[in-house]
Each structure stands twice: as structure tokens, then as C-alpha cells.
Design a protein around this motif. Structure first.
Motif, PDB file in Angstrom:
ATOM      1  N   ALA A 133       0.820  -1.214   0.000  1.00  0.00           N
ATOM      2  CA  ALA A 133       0.000   0.000   0.000  1.00  0.00           C
ATOM      3  C   ALA A 133       0.854   1.264   0.000  1.00  0.00           C
ATOM      4  O   ALA A 133       0.620   2.189  -0.792  1.00  0.00           O
ATOM      5  CB  ALA A 133      -0.942  -0.004   1.205  1.00  0.00           C
ATOM      6  N   VAL A 134       1.858   1.313   0.881  1.00  0.00           N
ATOM      7  CA  VAL A 134       2.685   2.512   0.946  1.00  0.00           C
ATOM      8  C   VAL A 134       3.566   2.633  -0.297  1.00  0.00           C
ATOM      9  O   VAL A 134       3.845   3.742  -0.759  1.00  0.00           O
ATOM     10  CB  VAL A 134       3.549   2.543   2.236  1.00  0.00           C
ATOM     11  CG1 VAL A 134       2.673   2.588   3.475  1.00  0.00           C
ATOM     12  CG2 VAL A 134       4.496   1.361   2.310  1.00  0.00           C
ATOM     13  N   LEU A 135       3.965   1.500  -0.844  1.00  0.00           N
ATOM     14  CA  LEU A 135       4.769   1.525  -2.066  1.00  0.00           C
ATOM     15  C   LEU A 135       3.970   2.119  -3.229  1.00  0.00           C
ATOM     16  O   LEU A 135       4.466   2.976  -3.973  1.00  0.00           O
ATOM     17  CB  LEU A 135       5.232   0.113  -2.418  1.00  0.00           C
ATOM     18  CG  LEU A 135       6.056  -0.036  -3.699  1.00  0.00           C
ATOM     19  CD1 LEU A 135       7.363   0.731  -3.585  1.00  0.00           C
ATOM     20  CD2 LEU A 135       6.326  -1.505  -3.996  1.00  0.00           C
ATOM     21  N   LEU A 136       2.719   1.688  -3.382  1.00  0.00           N
ATOM     22  CA  LEU A 136       1.869   2.210  -4.451  1.00  0.00           C
ATOM     23  C   LEU A 136       1.608   3.705  -4.276  1.00  0.00           C
ATOM     24  O   LEU A 136       1.664   4.479  -5.227  1.00  0.00           O
ATOM     25  CB  LEU A 136       0.541   1.447  -4.492  1.00  0.00           C
ATOM     26  CG  LEU A 136       0.600   0.037  -5.063  1.00  0.00           C
ATOM     27  CD1 LEU A 136      -0.722  -0.683  -4.804  1.00  0.00           C
ATOM     28  CD2 LEU A 136       0.878   0.071  -6.559  1.00  0.00           C
ATOM     29  N   ALA A 137       1.312   4.113  -3.047  1.00  0.00           N
ATOM     30  CA  ALA A 137       1.033   5.529  -2.789  1.00  0.00           C
ATOM     31  C   ALA A 137       2.252   6.395  -3.094  1.00  0.00           C
ATOM     32  O   ALA A 137       2.134   7.476  -3.682  1.00  0.00           O
ATOM     33  CB  ALA A 137       0.605   5.717  -1.335  1.00  0.00           C
ATOM     34  N   GLN A 138       3.431   5.907  -2.701  1.00  0.00           N
ATOM     35  CA  GLN A 138       4.652   6.676  -2.939  1.00  0.00           C
ATOM     36  C   GLN A 138       4.962   6.776  -4.433  1.00  0.00           C
ATOM     37  O   GLN A 138       5.292   7.835  -4.948  1.00  0.00           O
ATOM     38  CB  GLN A 138       5.813   6.028  -2.179  1.00  0.00           C
ATOM     39  CG  GLN A 138       7.095   6.851  -2.180  1.00  0.00           C
ATOM     40  CD  GLN A 138       8.070   6.396  -3.260  1.00  0.00           C
ATOM     41  OE1 GLN A 138       7.973   5.271  -3.753  1.00  0.00           O
ATOM     42  NE2 GLN A 138       9.003   7.259  -3.628  1.00  0.00           N
ATOM     43  N   SER A 173      14.955   8.731  -0.987  1.00  0.00           N
ATOM     44  CA  SER A 173      15.228   8.569  -2.414  1.00  0.00           C
ATOM     45  C   SER A 173      13.992   8.009  -3.100  1.00  0.00           C
ATOM     46  O   SER A 173      13.039   7.574  -2.435  1.00  0.00           O
ATOM     47  CB  SER A 173      16.421   7.626  -2.642  1.00  0.00           C
ATOM     48  OG  SER A 173      16.145   6.346  -2.106  1.00  0.00           O
ATOM     49  N   ARG A 174      13.990   8.025  -4.420  1.00  0.00           N
ATOM     50  CA  ARG A 174      12.822   7.564  -5.174  1.00  0.00           C
ATOM     51  C   ARG A 174      12.527   6.091  -4.912  1.00  0.00           C
ATOM     52  O   ARG A 174      11.369   5.688  -4.842  1.00  0.00           O
ATOM     53  CB  ARG A 174      13.063   7.801  -6.669  1.00  0.00           C
ATOM     54  CG  ARG A 174      11.846   7.492  -7.514  1.00  0.00           C
ATOM     55  CD  ARG A 174      12.061   7.896  -8.952  1.00  0.00           C
ATOM     56  NE  ARG A 174      10.888   7.597  -9.762  1.00  0.00           N
ATOM     57  CZ  ARG A 174      10.780   7.861 -11.054  1.00  0.00           C
ATOM     58  NH1 ARG A 174      11.794   8.439 -11.689  1.00  0.00           N
ATOM     59  NH2 ARG A 174       9.686   7.556 -11.721  1.00  0.00           N
ATOM     60  N   ARG A 175      13.556   5.287  -4.790  1.00  0.00           N
ATOM     61  CA  ARG A 175      13.375   3.874  -4.507  1.00  0.00           C
ATOM     62  C   ARG A 175      13.626   3.621  -3.024  1.00  0.00           C
ATOM     63  O   ARG A 175      14.764   3.676  -2.559  1.00  0.00           O
ATOM     64  CB  ARG A 175      14.318   3.028  -5.371  1.00  0.00           C
ATOM     65  CG  ARG A 175      13.907   2.983  -6.825  1.00  0.00           C
ATOM     66  CD  ARG A 175      14.559   1.828  -7.560  1.00  0.00           C
ATOM     67  NE  ARG A 175      14.009   1.670  -8.893  1.00  0.00           N
ATOM     68  CZ  ARG A 175      12.924   0.958  -9.181  1.00  0.00           C
ATOM     69  NH1 ARG A 175      12.270   0.354  -8.207  1.00  0.00           N
ATOM     70  NH2 ARG A 175      12.481   0.845 -10.429  1.00  0.00           N
ATOM     71  N   ALA A 176      12.548   3.340  -2.303  1.00  0.00           N
ATOM     72  CA  ALA A 176      12.655   3.138  -0.864  1.00  0.00           C
ATOM     73  C   ALA A 176      13.318   1.804  -0.557  1.00  0.00           C
ATOM     74  O   ALA A 176      13.179   0.825  -1.307  1.00  0.00           O
ATOM     75  CB  ALA A 176      11.267   3.175  -0.241  1.00  0.00           C
ATOM     76  N   THR A 177      14.029   1.752   0.530  1.00  0.00           N
ATOM     77  CA  THR A 177      14.626   0.500   0.986  1.00  0.00           C
ATOM     78  C   THR A 177      13.546  -0.340   1.671  1.00  0.00           C
ATOM     79  O   THR A 177      12.478   0.160   2.043  1.00  0.00           O
ATOM     80  CB  THR A 177      15.756   0.772   1.983  1.00  0.00           C
ATOM     81  OG1 THR A 177      15.197   1.378   3.170  1.00  0.00           O
ATOM     82  CG2 THR A 177      16.813   1.694   1.381  1.00  0.00           C
ATOM     83  N   GLU A 179      13.667  -1.493   4.583  1.00  0.00           N
ATOM     84  CA  GLU A 179      13.508  -0.989   5.955  1.00  0.00           C
ATOM     85  C   GLU A 179      12.582   0.227   5.977  1.00  0.00           C
ATOM     86  O   GLU A 179      11.718   0.347   6.864  1.00  0.00           O
ATOM     87  CB  GLU A 179      14.871  -0.620   6.536  1.00  0.00           C
ATOM     88  CG  GLU A 179      14.796  -0.153   7.990  1.00  0.00           C
ATOM     89  CD  GLU A 179      16.169   0.176   8.565  1.00  0.00           C
ATOM     90  OE1 GLU A 179      16.212   0.627   9.717  1.00  0.00           O
ATOM     91  OE2 GLU A 179      17.174  -0.009   7.848  1.00  0.00           O
ATOM     92  N   GLU A 180      12.732   1.136   5.010  1.00  0.00           N
ATOM     93  CA  GLU A 180      11.871   2.320   4.952  1.00  0.00           C
ATOM     94  C   GLU A 180      10.414   1.926   4.700  1.00  0.00           C
ATOM     95  O   GLU A 180       9.497   2.489   5.308  1.00  0.00           O
ATOM     96  CB  GLU A 180      12.355   3.267   3.848  1.00  0.00           C
ATOM     97  CG  GLU A 180      13.637   4.004   4.184  1.00  0.00           C
ATOM     98  CD  GLU A 180      14.131   4.849   3.014  1.00  0.00           C
ATOM     99  OE1 GLU A 180      14.628   5.965   3.273  1.00  0.00           O
ATOM    100  OE2 GLU A 180      14.020   4.382   1.858  1.00  0.00           O
ATOM    101  N   LEU A 181      10.213   0.972   3.815  1.00  0.00           N
ATOM    102  CA  LEU A 181       8.854   0.501   3.533  1.00  0.00           C
ATOM    103  C   LEU A 181       8.225  -0.133   4.768  1.00  0.00           C
ATOM    104  O   LEU A 181       7.047   0.083   5.063  1.00  0.00           O
ATOM    105  CB  LEU A 181       8.870  -0.500   2.386  1.00  0.00           C
ATOM    106  CG  LEU A 181       9.139   0.067   0.992  1.00  0.00           C
ATOM    107  CD1 LEU A 181       9.340  -1.074  -0.007  1.00  0.00           C
ATOM    108  CD2 LEU A 181       7.984   0.964   0.541  1.00  0.00           C
ATOM    109  N   ARG A 182       9.030  -0.911   5.490  1.00  0.00           N
ATOM    110  CA  ARG A 182       8.522  -1.555   6.704  1.00  0.00           C
ATOM    111  C   ARG A 182       8.146  -0.513   7.753  1.00  0.00           C
ATOM    112  O   ARG A 182       7.069  -0.602   8.376  1.00  0.00           O
ATOM    113  CB  ARG A 182       9.611  -2.487   7.262  1.00  0.00           C
ATOM    114  CG  ARG A 182       9.250  -3.275   8.506  1.00  0.00           C
ATOM    115  CD  ARG A 182       8.292  -4.387   8.179  1.00  0.00           C
ATOM    116  NE  ARG A 182       6.908  -3.989   8.424  1.00  0.00           N
ATOM    117  CZ  ARG A 182       5.873  -4.549   7.825  1.00  0.00           C
ATOM    118  NH1 ARG A 182       6.041  -5.508   6.934  1.00  0.00           N
ATOM    119  NH2 ARG A 182       4.649  -4.155   8.108  1.00  0.00           N
ATOM    120  N   GLU A 183       8.979   0.491   7.942  1.00  0.00           N
ATOM    121  CA  GLU A 183       8.700   1.532   8.932  1.00  0.00           C
ATOM    122  C   GLU A 183       7.457   2.334   8.549  1.00  0.00           C
ATOM    123  O   GLU A 183       6.614   2.644   9.406  1.00  0.00           O
ATOM    124  CB  GLU A 183       9.909   2.470   9.063  1.00  0.00           C
ATOM    125  CG  GLU A 183      11.114   1.825   9.749  1.00  0.00           C
ATOM    126  CD  GLU A 183      12.314   2.762   9.808  1.00  0.00           C
ATOM    127  OE1 GLU A 183      12.224   3.875   9.241  1.00  0.00           O
ATOM    128  OE2 GLU A 183      13.324   2.384  10.417  1.00  0.00           O
TER     129      GLU A 183
END
Length: 200
Positions: A133-138, A173-177, A179-183
Motif C-alpha cells: 500500500a505505501v509503495l503504491l502511494a509513494q 530517495s525515489r526507490r525506498a529501501t 527498511e523504509e517501507l517496513r517503517e
């Protein structure tokens, strides 16, 4: 083929009247917070009818897409109906590139998308959210709208839903890690369940 506006509004009222007998009192807080444009609606998930209640909560003027397990599209009759209304099937346990592309296109075309980050019904308490969900929104550059639907319910009882403030997810950055996605996903789930304080 996706349902047109007239069919959608007709079905909205037919189903709403039918569901009235299941939960005759349905209270929604924060309906006005849902943006007019593209957004990712994210809710906790308790029952099979949760997507219907979310449609009623958002209002009949807004038609949104729903992401759900692909197996639903293979059911006789129901599967055809779900395809008709624009449900996006997702292959569980896989990196479903086609589903992601379809969802991103819908968002970039200005549509709204409903996702249950927990991935399945959380009958025995909160489950960790999946990061899609957060990946799609970003990637789509649209806000996330946290939603809480009452967990403790029984037939003919009142049902409550709370819609939170939309917010934007951004990364360094444009491509989240990973860890960033999990947080970001954990923070989203915190927002969703915080809306349920005192609701049940």
C-alpha cells in the motif's frame, strides 16, 4: 469492463438497503476527509463485508477500485461480477507485477484504490501490514487515507467507521529501501488502529 456510474449508483442503493437489516445503524466519522482525486484508502480488515461498508462510508458519488486475492475472480458468477466492478486480483505470496502495474495505472488515472494492508481478515487481533500500500502511494504520488472499521460487532448491532486525515508518504530517495517501507507500513497501521480508540 468496469461498471458505469449509473449501474454503480443503482447497485449502491440496492445493496445498502439489504445491508441495513444487518447493521441498521451505521455511523461514519470523517467522510469529508476523503480527497476527490486519487488516493489509497487503507483499512483494517475484520469481515467479508468490509469493502461494502467502506463503499457506504465514502459515499455513492465516489467509485473506487479494490485490491483483493485473485481467487475471488475465479468464483462462478461472483468472479465475473467482481471483474465487472473493477476489482484488481492479486496473487498471494508472489511479487505480482501485473497487479501492481494495474493499480498504479488506476491511481495515475485519478482513481481511488482500497487496500487492506493486513492482507487477510484479522479476526484475533492486529496483524502486521504488508508494504504494498505505501509503495503504491509513494510511486503514484498520492495520499494515503487511514480508515478504521469497528472490530467488535454482531448482527443488528450499530457499526462505526472512522476515516482519518490523508497524508503523504515520502522517502529519502525515489526507490525506498525494505527498511523504509517496513517503517512506513508500521506507521500506517499505527494510524489506522489509533482511529479505533474507543470505537471497539
Amino acid at each position: 469492463m468496469k461498471a458505469d456510474g449509473h449501474c454503480y449508483h443503482f447497485l449502491f442503493w440496492v445493496v445498502r438497503i439489504a445491508m441495513f437489516f444487518w447493521h441498521p445503524v451505521f455511523r461514519v466519522t470523517g467522510r469529508e476527509r476523503v480527497p476527490e482525486d486519487a488516493c489509497v484508502l487503507c483499512s483494517n480488515h475484520m469481515g467479508m463485508a468490509d469493502p461494502l461498508w467502506t463503499i457506504f462510508a465514502v459515499g455513492r458519488k465516489r467509485f473506487f477500485r479494490i485490491m483483493a486475492k485473485e481467487q475471488l475472480l475465479k468464483l462462478p458468477l461472483l468472479g465475473r461480477f467482481l471483474k465487472w466492478i473493477g476489482l484488481i486480483g492479486v496473487k498471494r505470496g508472489e511479487n505480482d507485477v501485473n497487479a501492481v502495474r494495474t493499480a498504479l495505472k488506476a491511481l495515475r488515472d485519478g482513481e481511488q484504490l482500497l487496500i487492506y494492508p493486513e492482507g487477510t481478515r484479522a479476526r484475533n487481533g492486529r496483524l502486521p501490514g504488508k508494504t504494498g500500500a505505501v509503495l503504491l502511494a509513494q510511486r503514484a504520488g498520492c495520499p494515503v487515507v487511514p480508515i478504521y472499521i469497528q472490530r467488535r460487532r454482531h448482527p443488528f448491532s450499530p457499526l462505526r467507521m472512522v476515516i482519518g486525515e490523508p497524508y503523504t508518504i515520502s522517502f529519502a530517495s525515489r526507490r525506498a529501501t525494505a527498511e523504509e517501507l517496513r517503517e512506513a507500513t508500521d506507521a500506517l497501521m499505527d494510524r489506522i488502529y489509533a482511529l479505533g480508540a474507543g470505537v471497539g
